[in-house]
Design an enzyme around this catalytic site. Sequence first.
Site: not given
Ligand code: CP
Ligand code: NVA
Length: 339
Positions: A106, A133, A136, A229, A270, A322
């Site tokens: 990540r 992502h 997700q 989101d 998400c 997830r």
């Molecule tokens: N939805 C998601 O990716 O959550 P986190 O940032 O908590 O991993």
């Molecule tokens: N768009 C958001 C998604 C988090 C799961 C971010 O990147 O912060």
Amino acid sequence: MNLKNRNFVTLLDFTPEEINYLIKLSSKLKSEKYEGIEHKVLTDKNVVLLFQKDSTRTRCAFEVGAQDLGMSTTYLGPNGSQMNTKESVKDTARVLGRMYDGIEFRGYKQADVEALAEHSGVPVWNGLTDIYHPTQILADFLTIKEIFGELKGIKFTYVGDARNNMGNSLMIGAAKLGIHFTGVAPKALWPEQSLIDTCNEIAKETGATLNFTEDKMEGTKDVDVIYTDVWVSMGEPKEVWQDRIEQLIDYQVDKELMDNAHKNAIFMHCLPAFHGKDTNVGKEIAETFGEQFPKLKNGEMEVTNEVFESKQSVVFQEAENRMHTIKAVMLATLKDHYE
Ligand code: CP
Ligand code: NVA
């Protein structure tokens, strides 16, 4: 279906059949877990989890999923490893590939997760980058399938920053699986035209349709799913808040918008979500911008608390999924067959 040794860095690399297979496998693993049937079939494997950005769901999903499959995990956070400071992503990939059977990443750059995939020699899973992502989307689609029984033909509307990692990835997933996708956002926040073009090409084969509009009532009329989101994503500077609020304040998902959708419509997100003042950021935004934008006074941003807590909201089922879907991705890419 055999996805062994494949990387999972973008849904663009997967056929509709492969994505549907991963969703089915997730569902099977979820049922097994509910029934208490163990699936520790990867006891000889170890995986490493690289996080340059924060996470609750993704990290926990990888850790619990790996544990359920019998694997050990190593977590490397934003600080504490040599990656980026003293060692390149390419060198890190070649080191980790010699110790681990799979790598989750990540971070910021999609190029980094792709470099890990290119140089490590083991499956690499994208746990979120600035532009995609993909894990997700599997959880979101499993959730929709559980509720509506199917994915093809579902009317799905994404409201908000439609060119962030979620907007991009949901559009790709929808195109692949024959979903009718509408992005509701000011034009400046629509995905890059080249990605829309790519998705339109895919949609021709699958029966999906893609539409974008600035009109939230038109874009949510009678749809099955309203998804949103955060307005500002991880890695974006604080300075963007003012502009982003101005762009998206009228796109907050509230009861009126949900009532405009189909009567059986669901709300998805998400997570994490800003729907109250019980977070530091929610509180800070309410204090800084509440006078100028009264809608923000209670710390509600992309979704009102009323919608978030309503019966139509399936966000915690989605969050649980997830884990089941990430487990399926690890299993499918690390093992030949799972009966
Ligand atoms: N939805 C998601 O990716 O959550 P986190 O940032 O908590 O991993
Ligand atoms: N768009 C958001 C998604 C988090 C799961 C971010 O990147 O912060």
